[in-house]
Design an enzyme around this catalytic site. Structure first.
Site, PDB file in Angstrom:
ATOM      1  CE  LYS A   1      80.122  55.326 -28.186  1.00 20.20           C
ATOM      2  NZ  LYS A   1      79.886  56.734 -27.823  1.00 20.20           N
TER       3      LYS A   1
ATOM      4  CB  THR B   1      81.962  55.916 -24.654  1.00 17.93           C
ATOM      5  OG1 THR B   1      81.402  57.036 -25.334  1.00 17.93           O
ATOM      6  CG2 THR B   1      81.897  56.128 -23.157  1.00 17.93           C
TER       7      THR B   1
ATOM      8  NE  ARG C   1      52.115  20.887 -18.001  1.00 24.12           N
ATOM      9  CZ  ARG C   1      52.568  21.721 -17.091  1.00 24.12           C
ATOM     10  NH1 ARG C   1      51.783  22.655 -16.578  1.00 24.12           N
ATOM     11  NH2 ARG C   1      53.810  21.648 -16.660  1.00 24.12           N
TER      12      ARG C   1
ATOM     13  CD  GLN D   1      58.295  24.493 -11.161  1.00 24.08           C
ATOM     14  OE1 GLN D   1      57.730  23.942 -12.104  1.00 24.08           O
ATOM     15  NE2 GLN D   1      57.637  25.276 -10.313  1.00 24.08           N
TER      16      GLN D   1
ATOM     17  CG  HIS E   1      50.042  29.071 -18.663  1.00 28.41           C
ATOM     18  ND1 HIS E   1      50.656  28.054 -17.969  1.00 28.41           N
ATOM     19  CD2 HIS E   1      50.237  30.196 -17.919  1.00 28.41           C
ATOM     20  CE1 HIS E   1      51.190  28.531 -16.860  1.00 28.41           C
ATOM     21  NE2 HIS E   1      50.955  29.830 -16.800  1.00 28.41           N
TER      22      HIS E   1
HETATM   23  O1  LIG Z   1      55.173  23.234 -14.741  1.00 26.39           O
HETATM   24  C1  LIG Z   1      54.460  23.928 -13.984  1.00 26.39           C
HETATM   25  N1  LIG Z   1      54.978  24.436 -12.833  1.00 26.39           N
HETATM   26  C2  LIG Z   1      54.266  25.203 -11.973  1.00 26.39           C
HETATM   27  O2  LIG Z   1      54.784  25.657 -10.925  1.00 26.39           O
HETATM   28  C3  LIG Z   1      52.926  25.457 -12.316  1.00 26.39           C
HETATM   29  N2  LIG Z   1      51.945  26.187 -11.716  1.00 26.39           N
HETATM   30  C4  LIG Z   1      50.852  26.116 -12.515  1.00 26.39           C
HETATM   31  O3  LIG Z   1      49.763  26.707 -12.314  1.00 26.39           O
HETATM   32  N3  LIG Z   1      51.113  25.339 -13.599  1.00 26.39           N
HETATM   33  C5  LIG Z   1      52.398  24.922 -13.507  1.00 26.39           C
HETATM   34  N4  LIG Z   1      53.167  24.155 -14.318  1.00 26.39           N
END
Ligand SMILES: O=c1[nH]c(=O)c2[nH]c(=O)[nH]c2[nH]1
Length: 302
Positions: free
Chosen positions: A14, A59, A176, A223, A251
Site C-alpha cells: 500500500k 495491501t 552572487r 559542487q 539562479h
Molecule cells: O555553482 C555552479 N556550478 C555550475 O556548474 C554552474 N554552471 C553555471 O552556469 N553556473 C554554475 N554554478
C-alpha cells in the site's frame, strides 16, 4: 526457439498511507504526521502465475497494520519502518523482505498570547523528512533524508574559471546569490544495531550540519558546497557511510536597472524558476561497502 516467459523481480503493498498520531496523555498534545508506503518482497509467484492469493498479504491489511502500529506511537519514521519490516518478515514465512518508506511532516505549536499552544499547530513550511528501509532476509539497509530544505546565501559565493567556448556567455562573478532546495539522503552503515540510534536527534544534528556546511565557507561552486556539506556529516557521524545530494542551482539574475537611470549593486534580482542547474553527487567513505539495493527505487539521485 521461443524464449520462456518468467516472473522477474516484484514487490507490492500500500502506497502513501497518511497517518496522523496525536499523543494525548496530558493536555499538551504531541503530533506525528507521516505518509507511509509498505511493499513486501518474497515468494509471490503463485499470485502472479496462477491467481492463487494464499501468500498475498492484502495491501488493505498492510494499511491497517500501519494504523494499528501507530496506536502504540510512532517515535521516529525510521523506528516505525523498522517495526513494520520486522513484523511482516517475522509474521509470514514467505515474506523474505520488503521496502518501507516514509515522509514525515513537522508541525510547530501555534504561539498564542506569548506561549506555545497545547493542541494547536501550524505546519512547518520547511523541509520534509524522509526515511527508507530495505530489508532482504536478515540484512537491513536504512536511509534517512530530507527534501525541499530551501536555503540561500546573499554573498560569499562566486563562479569563475570555467572554460569558455563559442557558446559561453555567462559572465564570471565573485559575488552572487547561491540558492538551492537541498535534497539529501544518508545511509547508515549496514550492520549497525539500529536500536542503539536516536533517529530524531541524529536527524536534527545532520540537518544542522548541512545548514552549517552550506554557509561556512566561500562557495566557488555549488559542487564544492555540496561536498563540504556531505563531509561535515560524515566527519561527525561515524554510523553514516554515504550521503547523496540532489540540489538545483536556483539562479538569481541581476536585473538591468540602467534603462531607469538606476544602478544595481547586487540588490535587485530576477529569481528564475527554470531552467536550473542540477547538481548531484554522493559523498562517501572510501572504505564503505556499496549498497545498490538500498538505493534502488529512490528517484532523483545519481
Ligand atoms: O555553482 C555552479 N556550478 C555550475 O556548474 C554552474 N554552471 C553555471 O552556469 N553556473 C554554475 N554554478
Amino acid at each position: 526457439m521461443s524464449s520462456k516467459i518468467i516472473l522477474g523481480e516484484n514487490q507490492y503493498g500500500k502506497a502513501e498511507v497518511r497517518v496522523v498520531k496525536i499523543t494525548r496523555d496530558t493536555n499538551r498534545h504531541e503530533i506525528e504526521d507521516l505518509n507511509v508506503t509498505s511493499q513486501l518482497r518474497g515468494d509471490f509467484s503463485a499470485a502472479h502465475l496462477e491467481g492463487d492469493n494464499a501468500h498475498v498479504v492484502a495491501t488493505d491489511t498492510q494499511k491497517n497494520t500501519i494504523y494499528a502500529f501507530a496506536r502504540d506511537g510512532i517515535g521516529s519514521p525510521e523506528a516505525f519502518l523498522l517495526r513494520l519490516g520486522e513484523h511482516f518478515t517475522s509474521s509470514f514465512d514467505w515474506v523474505s523482505g520488503g521496502r518501507w518508506e516514509a515522509e514525515s511532516y513537522a508541525w510547530n505549536r501555534i504561539q498564542a498570547h506569548g506561549s506555545e499552544h497545547d493542541h494547536s499547530f501550524v505546519r512547518n513550511g520547511q523541509e520534509v523528512r524522509t526515511a527508507v528501509l530495505v530489508r532482504d532476509g536478515a540484512t537491513s539497509h536504512l536511509i534517512s533524508g530530507l527534501k525541499d530544505l530551501t536555503v540561500l546565501k546573499s554573498t560569499e559565493s562566486g563562479f569563475v574559471g570555467y572554460p569558455r567556448d563559442r557558446y559561453t556567455t555567462l559572465p564570471e562573478t565573485t559575488d552572487r546569490i547561491l540558492a538551492t532546495d537541498v535534497s539529501a539522503r544518508w545511509r547508515f552503515k549496514t550492520g549497525t544495531d539500529f536500536s542503539t540510534l536516536d533517529f530524531n536527534k541524529s536527524y536534527e544534528d545532520v540537518k544542522g550540519l548541512l545548514l552549517e556546511g552550506f554557509t561556512e565557507k566561500y562557495s566557488h561552486a555549488l559542487q564544492q558546497t555540496l561536498f563540504d556539506m556531505g563531509t561535515k556529516v560524515l566527519e561527525a557521524h561515524s554510523e553514516i557511510d554515504e550521503i547523496k545530494f540532489s540540489m538545483p542551482n536556483k539562479h538569481h539574475f541581476l536585473v538591468d536597472l540602467s534603462p531607469f537611470g538606476l544602478d544595481n549593486p547586487n540588490e535587485v534580482f530576477f529569481a528564475a524558476d527554470r531552467p536550473y542547474g542540477l547538481i548531484e553527487a554522493t559523498v562517501q567513505r572510501d572504505d564503505a561497502t556499496a549498497a545498490p539495493a538500498a538505493w534502488s527505487g529512490i528517484a532523483g539521485f545519481c
